[in-house]
Every structure is written in structure tokens, then in C-alpha cells.
Design an enzyme around this catalytic site. Structure first.
Site, PDB file in Angstrom:
ATOM      1  N   SER A   1       8.824  -2.164  13.856  1.00  0.00           N
ATOM      2  CA  SER A   1       8.770  -1.825  15.279  1.00  0.00           C
ATOM      3  C   SER A   1       7.974  -0.550  15.427  1.00  0.00           C
ATOM      4  CB  SER A   1      10.190  -1.612  15.815  1.00  0.00           C
ATOM      5  OG  SER A   1      10.164  -1.036  17.116  1.00  0.00           O
TER       6      SER A   1
ATOM      7  N   TYR B   1      18.945   1.177  15.240  1.00  0.00           N
ATOM      8  CA  TYR B   1      17.799   0.264  15.234  1.00  0.00           C
ATOM      9  C   TYR B   1      16.538   0.995  14.785  1.00  0.00           C
ATOM     10  CZ  TYR B   1      14.165  -2.918  16.820  1.00  0.00           C
ATOM     11  OH  TYR B   1      13.053  -3.736  16.864  1.00  0.00           O
TER      12      TYR B   1
END
Length: 252
Positions: free
Chosen positions: A139, A152
Site C-alpha cells: 500500500s 494496517y
């Protein structure tokens, strides 16, 4: 690496980025297996397409990964591409008393231990193929964290570092190691994300991403234009500025 004639496994293939990548690679003439927890979602992905297959897998469960990998190699001995795409993202409140660690623990089990365990189970088989590819989906938040989802962001930073290490260790083998680092994309990863106008439309992300994967000499890092600001923030001396902007403008 050739773009067609491969046998790919894509985890998290029941929706979002995983589903659309699976369909794109199938259209290029590859056999594609999608894996995930929900059989009905996986069946929607393959939707009667010849050469696409669905297999259930819980990436949080080490025993299930072992079961899955053994059966997968038996059923698809030509498997030569693994996309570690399955993941979860959720907000955390570290001002709570007591702090609830369940989100952080589940995130790490899914986003970090899951890819590591599955790769360990399949890597000997991949190394035995004439050519093979391992793709880890991280990400933009691996490079500039979103403070509202610390586990995350940390999990994706961990997989970024792990991917770099794997690429070095496997550099003299037939296994090519690639990192795919998306920006915020309109998917169902978090509540309301699929309709956030500040996020990149899924179809645009897939189209730009496939431009890199359609060429044989795919770069080590596949980063669409929308994610490049995050990827380059540290190198450009703008990390603090980008971090502040990202978190002040968060819509979740």
C-alpha cells in the site's frame, strides 16, 4: 516473464483489486485460481469463465494454509505465479482504556503472517518451475502511515521490507519478486470506501496497473501515479508534510 500461459493464484480474489486483477490476467490467456474465505464471492469472480477456479482459504489459519497449499500443488502442478493480495484494514483507538488489541492482532495475522506462511508453503514449488513470479500487494501507506489505521500501515510497511529481502535472497533463482503498492482505491476494504470521491476509481487503478504487468520486464515496484507521492515522500524530504496532509484530510 511472459504475460500469458501462466497459472496464477490470487488471494483475496472474491472482491475489489483481487477480483479485477484475476479477470484481467485470465483475459490475457492465463489459468487463474482465486482464493478467499467466502466461496460465494469467489464464484462470482469466476462467473463461469473457463480457466478460472475458486478455492477457499483462511489466510489467518496456519493449518488451513498447509492444507490449501498441498491440495493446490496437486491440482495445479503448473502453478508459477502467486499474488499475496488478501488483506484487512480497520480503524483502531489507542486512546481507549483498555486498548483493544483484537484489530491489530487480526490485521497482523492476515496481512503479515498470512503472506509469509503461504509463500513459505509454495516457494519450493515455485522455485522448481522454469519461470515464476511472486507479487506482494502492499500500500502507499507502507511509506506514509495513516494514523487512524496504525496496524494496517505497519503491516504493509513490514511486507514492503520483507519483499525487498525476498527479492535479494531470490535474485539468483527463477522467481521474480514484485511489489504492488496501491493508493486509496474505491473498494469495499473499509466501510464507505467504495464511494469516496477522493479515492482512485477501481477501474482506473486496474487499467494503469495492468500497463506494467502487460510488459515482460515488469518493474520491481508497480506504483500508479496516484501513489507516487507517498512512495517518494521520504526521499523527497516531504514525509512530515505528506503525513500531516494525509491524516488531516482522512474521510473515514
Amino acid at each position: 516473464m511472459k504475460t500469458g500461459g501462466n497459472t496464477l493464484l490470487i488471494t483475496g480474489g472474491g472482491s475489489g483489486i483481487g477480483r479485477e486483477l484475476a479477470r484481467e490476467f485470465h483475459a490475457l490467456g492465463n489459468t487463474v485460481i482465486v482464493a478467499g474465505r467466502t466461496a460465494s464471492s469467489l464464484e462470482e469472480t469466476i462467473d463461469g469463465r473457463e480457466g478460472m477456479f475458486a478455492r477457499t482459504l483462511d489466510v489467518q489459519d496456519a493449518a488451513d494454509i498447509t492444507r490449501f497449499a498441498t491440495a493446490l500443488i496437486e491440482d495445479f502442478p503448473s502453478l508459477n505465479v502467486l499474488f499475496n493480495n488478501a488483506g484487512m484494514m480497520a480503524k483502531e483507538d489507542w486512546l481507549a482504556d483498555p486498548v483493544d488489541l483484537s484489530v491489530a492482532e487480526n490485521t497482523m495475522a492476515t496481512n503479515v503472517l498470512g503472506p509469509m506462511r503461504l509463500t513459505a508453503a509454495l516457494l519450493p514449488h515455485l522455485r522448481a518451475q522454469p519461470v515464476a513470479r511472486l507479487v506482494n500487494v502492499t500500500s502507499g501507506l507502507a511509506f506514509v502511515p495513516l494514523a487512524h489505521t496504525p496496524a494496517y500501515s505497519a503491516s504493509k510497511a513490514a511486507i514492503h521490507a520483507w519483499t525487498q529481502s525476498l527479492r535479494y535472497q531470490l535474485q539468483d533463482t527463477n522467481v521474480e519478486v514484485i511489489e504492488l503498492a496501491p493508493p486509496g482505491v474505491r473498494t469495499a476494504l473499509t466501510p464507505g470506501q467504495s464511494t469516496r470521491t477522493s479515492y482512485m476509481p477501481l477501474e482506473d487503478f486496474i487499467a494503469e496497473t495492468m500497463e506494467s504487468f502487460r510488459i515482460e520486464d515488469t518493474p520491481d515496484e508497480v506504483v500508479v501515479q496516484r501513489a507516487k507521492m507517498l512512495r517518494a515522500a521520504e526521499a523527497n524530504g516531504q514525509h512530515a508534510e505528506v503525513f500531516q496532509m494525509l491524516n488531516d484530510n482522512y474521510e473515514g
